[in-house]
Enzyme design. Structure first.
Site, short mmCIF file in Angstrom:
data_model
loop_
_atom_site.label_atom_id
_atom_site.label_comp_id
_atom_site.label_asym_id
_atom_site.label_seq_id
_atom_site.Cartn_x
_atom_site.Cartn_y
_atom_site.Cartn_z
N LYS A 59 0.83 -1.21 0.00
CA LYS A 59 0.00 0.00 0.00
C LYS A 59 0.87 1.26 0.00
O LYS A 59 0.65 2.17 -0.80
CB LYS A 59 -0.93 0.01 1.23
CG LYS A 59 -1.87 -1.18 1.29
CD LYS A 59 -2.80 -1.13 2.50
CE LYS A 59 -2.10 -1.24 3.82
NZ LYS A 59 -1.40 -2.51 4.08
N ARG A 70 -9.94 0.27 8.67
CA ARG A 70 -9.44 -1.08 8.97
C ARG A 70 -10.49 -1.90 9.71
O ARG A 70 -10.23 -3.05 10.05
CB ARG A 70 -8.20 -0.98 9.84
CG ARG A 70 -6.88 -1.24 9.08
CD ARG A 70 -5.76 -0.93 10.05
NE ARG A 70 -4.53 -1.60 9.80
CZ ARG A 70 -3.42 -0.98 9.36
NH1 ARG A 70 -3.44 0.28 9.04
NH2 ARG A 70 -2.31 -1.66 9.22
N ARG A 93 11.53 -5.27 5.04
CA ARG A 93 11.19 -3.85 4.80
C ARG A 93 12.09 -2.93 5.63
O ARG A 93 12.36 -3.17 6.79
CB ARG A 93 9.73 -3.60 5.18
CG ARG A 93 9.36 -2.12 5.17
CD ARG A 93 7.90 -1.89 5.04
NE ARG A 93 7.15 -2.30 6.21
CZ ARG A 93 5.81 -2.26 6.29
NH1 ARG A 93 5.11 -1.86 5.25
NH2 ARG A 93 5.19 -2.64 7.37
N ARG A 129 11.07 -1.33 11.49
CA ARG A 129 10.04 -0.96 12.45
C ARG A 129 9.98 -1.97 13.60
O ARG A 129 10.08 -3.17 13.36
CB ARG A 129 8.68 -0.88 11.74
CG ARG A 129 8.52 0.39 10.94
CD ARG A 129 7.31 0.41 10.04
NE ARG A 129 6.11 -0.24 10.57
CZ ARG A 129 4.95 -0.30 9.91
NH1 ARG A 129 4.84 0.27 8.71
NH2 ARG A 129 3.91 -0.90 10.43
N ARG A 150 -0.28 -8.99 13.76
CA ARG A 150 -0.83 -8.05 12.77
C ARG A 150 -1.58 -8.79 11.66
O ARG A 150 -2.64 -8.35 11.21
CB ARG A 150 0.30 -7.20 12.16
CG ARG A 150 0.74 -6.10 13.13
CD ARG A 150 2.07 -5.50 12.74
NE ARG A 150 2.01 -4.78 11.49
CZ ARG A 150 3.07 -4.53 10.73
NH1 ARG A 150 4.26 -4.96 11.07
NH2 ARG A 150 2.94 -3.85 9.62
P1 ADP Z 1 2.17 -1.88 3.20
O1 ADP Z 1 2.19 -0.37 3.17
O2 ADP Z 1 0.96 -2.46 2.52
O3 ADP Z 1 2.36 -2.44 4.58
P2 ADP Z 1 4.73 -1.64 1.79
O4 ADP Z 1 4.40 -0.79 0.60
O5 ADP Z 1 5.49 -1.01 2.88
O6 ADP Z 1 3.41 -2.39 2.35
O7 ADP Z 1 5.51 -2.93 1.23
C1 ADP Z 1 6.03 -3.91 2.14
C2 ADP Z 1 7.43 -4.32 1.70
O8 ADP Z 1 7.33 -5.05 0.49
C3 ADP Z 1 8.36 -3.13 1.43
O9 ADP Z 1 9.65 -3.46 1.86
C4 ADP Z 1 8.30 -2.96 -0.11
O10 ADP Z 1 9.52 -2.44 -0.61
C5 ADP Z 1 8.03 -4.40 -0.58
N1 ADP Z 1 7.15 -4.46 -1.76
C6 ADP Z 1 6.10 -3.65 -2.05
N2 ADP Z 1 5.51 -4.02 -3.22
C7 ADP Z 1 6.19 -5.13 -3.64
C8 ADP Z 1 6.08 -5.98 -4.79
N3 ADP Z 1 5.13 -5.80 -5.72
N4 ADP Z 1 6.96 -7.00 -4.89
C9 ADP Z 1 7.92 -7.21 -3.95
N5 ADP Z 1 8.09 -6.44 -2.85
C10 ADP Z 1 7.23 -5.41 -2.69
P1 AMP Z 2 0.68 0.45 9.19
O1 AMP Z 2 1.78 1.46 9.07
O2 AMP Z 2 -0.48 0.74 8.28
O3 AMP Z 2 1.18 -0.97 9.08
O4 AMP Z 2 0.09 0.60 10.67
C1 AMP Z 2 0.90 0.39 11.81
C2 AMP Z 2 0.04 0.24 13.06
O5 AMP Z 2 -0.69 1.46 13.32
C3 AMP Z 2 -1.04 -0.86 12.99
O6 AMP Z 2 -0.53 -2.15 13.28
C4 AMP Z 2 -2.01 -0.35 14.06
O7 AMP Z 2 -1.53 -0.62 15.37
C5 AMP Z 2 -1.98 1.18 13.85
N1 AMP Z 2 -3.01 1.60 12.88
C6 AMP Z 2 -2.80 2.12 11.65
N2 AMP Z 2 -3.96 2.38 11.02
C7 AMP Z 2 -4.94 2.00 11.88
C8 AMP Z 2 -6.36 1.98 11.81
N3 AMP Z 2 -7.04 2.41 10.74
N4 AMP Z 2 -7.05 1.50 12.89
C9 AMP Z 2 -6.41 1.07 14.00
N5 AMP Z 2 -5.07 1.04 14.12
C10 AMP Z 2 -4.33 1.50 13.08
#
Ligand code: ADP
Ligand code: AMP
Length: 215
Positions: free
Chosen positions: A13, A88, A127, A160, A171
């Site tokens: 995302k 969410r 990541r 993180r 998660r």
């Molecule tokens: P989200 O925001 O949904 O948690 P991220 O965009 O941070 O996910 O992506 C999670 C990890 O996977 C990051 O390290 C990113 O660089 C990697 N990633 C994202 N899209 C792809 C893809 N299409 N193929 C492989 N790795 C990806």
């Molecule tokens: P993310 O960066 O989207 O992976 O979110 C990191 C953490 O923030 C999640 O695991 C939750 O603890 C909190 N969080 C983010 N968005 C929400 C949401 N819409 N509702 C509740 N908790 C959230």
């Protein structure tokens, strides 16, 4: 254009939101990023969110909704926005609908990034996130040009704390129980577009762009 970007943790995302910002000039509203900033600055939302985030649980709906409401009220979005990580829960989705009515905006697209669960753990464990701008990289799939340095702003990359094996398990479980039901919710409303997130980043983005044509 206002977009909801859904998908499990690690689906891509944040990565695709960054592409959308570049392409369409819209704002990226990531509730995770807002919580992390609040945590760093020790604001009221940060103090509340800390323990939930650390252990991989969702921050309670009341606080999350209040924070998003405040963010939407206090900022302007001339080119629209991408909601990443919100809603969410079903309660958050319903509240978003009343906020939209109140602030007079509409959601133009709900995109769901679909990725097999067994791929997510590897994406999350590799990541690396920028401390300064929040940009994300991956040790193997999207390495930065220089180790531990953000390509976008030169900030330091870190892993993180909620990416420990234990927190990732919680998660993903939380996603299954509380967030995945939103797919049915938006499907019944006829608003969802499923995107195959299990392709290269470029291919995923091309599929997203195609789905947005004419919106
Ligand atoms: P989200 O925001 O949904 O948690 P991220 O965009 O941070 O996910 O992506 C999670 C990890 O996977 C990051 O390290 C990113 O660089 C990697 N990633 C994202 N899209 C792809 C893809 N299409 N193929 C492989 N790795 C990806
Ligand atoms: P993310 O960066 O989207 O992976 O979110 C990191 C953490 O923030 C999640 O695991 C939750 O603890 C909190 N969080 C983010 N968005 C929400 C949401 N819409 N509702 C509740 N908790 C959230």
């Amino acid at each position: 254009m206002n977009i909801i970007l859904m998908g499990p943790p690690g689906a891509g995302k944040g990565t695709q939101a960054a592409n959308l910002v570049k392409e369409y000039g819209c704002a990226h509203i990531s509730t995770g990023d807002i919580f992390r900033k609040a945590l760093k600055e020790q604001t009221k939302y940060g103090v509340i969110a800390k323990y939930f985030i650390q252990f991989g649980h969702l921050v309670p709906d009341d606080y999350t909704i209040a924070m998003v409401r405040e963010h939407l009220k206090e900022n302007e979005f001339p080119n629209g926005f991408i909601l990443d990580g919100f809603p969410r829960t079903i309660i958050q989705a319903r509240e978003l609908e009343s906020i939209a009515k109140e602030f007079k905006f509409q959601i133009d697209a709900v995109l769901n990034l679909d990725v097999d669960f067994d791929k997510l753990t590897k994406r999350l464990s590799g990541r690396r996130t920028c401390r300064e701008c929040g940009a994300t990289f991956h040790d193997e799939f999207n390495p930065p040009k220089q180790v531990s340095v953000c390509d976008a702003c030169g900030g330091e990359l870190y892993q993180r704390p909620d990416e420990s094996e234990e927190a990732v398990k919680v998660r993903l479980d939380t996603y299954t129980k509380q967030t995945r039901p939103l797919i049915d919710y938006y499907t019944m409303k006829g608003e969802i577009t499923n995107i195959n997130g299990d392709q290269s980043m470029e291919e995923v983005f091309n599929e997203i762009k195609k789905s947005l044509e004419g919106k």
